[in-house]
Design a protein around this motif. Structure first.
Motif, PDB file in Angstrom:
ATOM      1  N   ASN A 233      64.386  53.869 -66.889  1.00 26.63           N
ATOM      2  CA  ASN A 233      64.560  52.430 -66.716  1.00 26.63           C
ATOM      3  C   ASN A 233      64.739  51.724 -68.048  1.00 26.63           C
ATOM      4  O   ASN A 233      65.449  50.714 -68.137  1.00 26.63           O
ATOM      5  N   THR A 234      64.128  52.257 -69.095  1.00 22.37           N
ATOM      6  CA  THR A 234      64.322  51.700 -70.440  1.00 22.37           C
ATOM      7  C   THR A 234      65.788  51.808 -70.848  1.00 22.37           C
ATOM      8  O   THR A 234      66.362  50.874 -71.422  1.00 22.37           O
ATOM      9  N   VAL A 235      66.388  52.943 -70.561  1.00 19.94           N
ATOM     10  CA  VAL A 235      67.805  53.150 -70.886  1.00 19.94           C
ATOM     11  C   VAL A 235      68.661  52.083 -70.211  1.00 19.94           C
ATOM     12  O   VAL A 235      69.505  51.430 -70.839  1.00 19.94           O
ATOM     13  N   THR A 236      68.423  51.858 -68.920  1.00 20.13           N
ATOM     14  CA  THR A 236      69.196  50.861 -68.177  1.00 20.13           C
ATOM     15  C   THR A 236      69.011  49.471 -68.769  1.00 20.13           C
ATOM     16  O   THR A 236      69.979  48.715 -68.933  1.00 20.13           O
ATOM     17  N   ASP A 237      67.775  49.123 -69.125  1.00 18.23           N
ATOM     18  CA  ASP A 237      67.503  47.782 -69.649  1.00 18.23           C
ATOM     19  C   ASP A 237      68.101  47.568 -71.038  1.00 18.23           C
ATOM     20  O   ASP A 237      68.529  46.459 -71.369  1.00 18.23           O
ATOM     21  N   ILE A 238      68.121  48.603 -71.863  1.00 18.26           N
ATOM     22  CA  ILE A 238      68.735  48.476 -73.193  1.00 18.26           C
ATOM     23  C   ILE A 238      70.224  48.181 -73.058  1.00 18.26           C
ATOM     24  O   ILE A 238      70.762  47.284 -73.720  1.00 18.26           O
ATOM     25  N   VAL A 239      70.890  48.898 -72.175  1.00 19.35           N
ATOM     26  CA  VAL A 239      72.324  48.679 -71.984  1.00 19.35           C
ATOM     27  C   VAL A 239      72.573  47.320 -71.337  1.00 19.35           C
ATOM     28  O   VAL A 239      73.504  46.594 -71.701  1.00 19.35           O
ATOM     29  N   LYS A 240      71.713  46.944 -70.373  1.00 19.54           N
ATOM     30  CA  LYS A 240      71.851  45.655 -69.704  1.00 19.54           C
ATOM     31  C   LYS A 240      71.703  44.497 -70.691  1.00 19.54           C
ATOM     32  O   LYS A 240      72.311  43.438 -70.513  1.00 19.54           O
ATOM     33  N   ALA A 241      70.932  44.714 -71.743  1.00 24.94           N
ATOM     34  CA  ALA A 241      70.720  43.673 -72.750  1.00 24.94           C
ATOM     35  C   ALA A 241      71.921  43.502 -73.679  1.00 24.94           C
ATOM     36  O   ALA A 241      71.900  42.640 -74.566  1.00 24.94           O
ATOM     37  N   GLY A 242      72.951  44.320 -73.486  1.00 24.16           N
ATOM     38  CA  GLY A 242      74.170  44.181 -74.278  1.00 24.16           C
ATOM     39  C   GLY A 242      74.183  44.995 -75.554  1.00 24.16           C
ATOM     40  O   GLY A 242      75.108  44.865 -76.363  1.00 24.16           O
ATOM     41  N   MET A 243      73.188  45.861 -75.736  1.00 19.91           N
ATOM     42  CA  MET A 243      73.144  46.704 -76.927  1.00 19.91           C
ATOM     43  C   MET A 243      73.826  48.047 -76.654  1.00 19.91           C
ATOM     44  O   MET A 243      73.777  48.558 -75.532  1.00 19.91           O
ATOM     45  N   ILE A 244      74.464  48.600 -77.687  1.00 13.82           N
ATOM     46  CA  ILE A 244      75.091  49.917 -77.573  1.00 13.82           C
ATOM     47  C   ILE A 244      74.507  50.810 -78.663  1.00 13.82           C
ATOM     48  O   ILE A 244      75.056  50.914 -79.765  1.00 13.82           O
TER      49      ILE A 244
END
Length: 462
Positions: A233-244
């Protein structure tokens, strides 16, 4: 053609010392890192494009299959000569031909080791980003054949994003150039078609690769979790936050324990999962981005986040990830590596299903994978001397592959189809799709001599 006569004719092209044909050599070059061994009629080691062309022309005239081979690290049987023929070993063609800093390109031969290329251009301040875990051994030609990825592929893409041109020997020995140093060449994107074709369309004898300047700053973190779902879920939230991030890699508990036993890098053996996160970019703002990532980890119940303070700590973290496959190899005599891919949001469900499949077939499964891409790597542990266990391994691997396809994913993220995943092609492609692939194969190789039996199912198997 009679085998002795064939060997004599090939020796006239490359020299007697560069044709291997003893029983031991046939065995050595008959398998790769998959569970699909074959048996070539002989092995040829060309040193030039002209020699490759002559060998291919000879094979074409006599109806002999030709299989390209590098270091043999392939994981799906792509370089295994399952229908006999000539194994074309490219390890002598291993030169770095040109480092063009002005145009940010590097030109290499297919037998060049991936890490050697990276080290050579690093002296000029540049990077070649695809980084398969086998980069110390794998050849760049093999990377092209399988469209290899690696830990950095989430941000920078897989091999197909970095191959701009190639010199190719066609099925009849004709040598052509496709693509080149420039971008956006008109017409069909033939280099992209060759990448991932597993040696079924042509023999690549030279590659033009993209190299990119090193970034100003890199920040590497290790996040420790009590559950796999929290890490996913951390992975999903990092990407959702617009970070790559450059890297989002995960390991489960079984892998963590294996890595720590092998390398003693300080991983927490009681953790359910760890997430390796790496950011790169401008120095200005890097600390702010790091703080944002740590905050997202905390939101997802992270137990601890370790931020590398220097290069030594960063290398220590990476040593565990790069050595994971080798470490897991200490647990049982054999393992099969699957590499299906699912949408990131399906990672928790897919991983839970993997564990259930392991229980169903009474097989331990270790997981280490490219979480940012949703690219799973279930390592199914077994002993191939146990026929019943081997049978269960194949059934479990197929079930995992189908499960991921049904979750909206695909059957291979970077290891290729080869022989191992042929049956799975019908789960992601329609009969019409596969028929169109056969047309492409026929256009490039009308007599089906290049790596036959790989990638595309036979008519009666689709």
């Amino acid at each position: 053609m009679e085998r002795t006569a064939m060997i004599q004719e090939l020796a006239k092209i490359v020299g007697k010392e560069d044709v291997l044909a003893s029983e031991m050599e046939i065995q050595l070059y008959g398998y790769d890192a998959s569970l699909n061994p074959g048996k070539p009629d002989c092995i040829v080691m060309p040193a030039t494009t002209e020699e490759v062309s002559q060998v291919v022309r000879f094979a074409h005239e006599n109806g002999i299959p030709v299989i390209a081979r590098g270091s043999g690290t392939n994981l799906s049987g792509g370089s295994s000569p399952t229908e006999g023929g000539i194994a074309m070993l490219f390890t002598r063609m291993n030169r770095i031909l040109e480092i063009d800093v002005d145009n940010q390109r590097v030109v290499v031969e297919p037998g060049a080791i991936t890490l050697d290329i990276k080290n050579a251009i690093a002296k000029y301040g540049y990077l070649y980003h695809p980084d398969p875990s086998s980069e110390k051994a794998t050849t760049i030609g093999g990377n092209l054949g399988e469209n290899a990825g690696g830990a950095h592929c989430f941000k920078y893409g897989v091999t197909s994003n970095h191959v701009l041109g190639a010199e190719v020997v066609l099925y009849d020995g004709t040598v052509v150039e496709v693509g080149g140093k420039s971008l956006d060449n008109p017409g069909f994107d033939l280099p992209a078609l060759l990448v991932g074709s597993e040696g079924t369309l042509g023999m690549v004898t030279k590659l033009t690769l993209r190299m990119m300047p090193k970034t100003e700053a890199v920040k590497t973190m290790l996040a420790i979790y009590e559950t796999i779902a929290d890490g996913a879920n951390t992975v999903t939230d990092i990407v959702k936050a617009g970070m790559i991030p450059t890297t989002l890699e995960m390991m489960d508990n079984l892998t963590i324990k294996a890595v720590e036993a092998a390398y003693h890098v300080g991983l927490p053996e009681d953790a359910a999962s760890i997430l390796l996160i790496e950011l790169d970019g401008l120095a200005d703002g890097m600390e702010r981005l790091t703080d944002e990532v740590v905050a997202i980890c905390k939101k997802n119940k992270v137990r601890e986040v370790r931020v590398a303070k220097n290069d030594a700590e960063r290398e220590r973290i990476w040593a565990g990830r790069k050595g994971a496959f080798g470490a897991v190899g200490r647990l049982r005599p054999n393992y099969l590596v699957n590499d299906p891919t699912v949408p990131r949001t399906k990672l928790p469900e897919a991983l839970a299903n993997v564990f259930e499949i392991g229980k169903k077939y009474n097989l331990p499964i270790a997981n280490v994978f490219h979480a940012g891409d949703g690219n799973l790597h279930p390592l199914i542990l077994f002993d191939q001397r146990d026929a019943d266990e081997l049978d269960r391994v194949h059934k479990a691997a197929f079930e995992i592959m189908v499960m991921c396809a049904e979750l909206g994913g695909t059957i291979s993220g970077e290891h290729g189809i080869g022989v191992e995943k042929l049956r799975g092609m019908s789960y992601i492609f329609s009969p019409r799709d596969i028929a169109e692939m056969r047309k492409v194969k026929q256009a490039f190789d009308p007599v089906n001599l290049y790596n036959p039996g790989k990638l595309i199912p036979a008519d009666d198997a689709a």
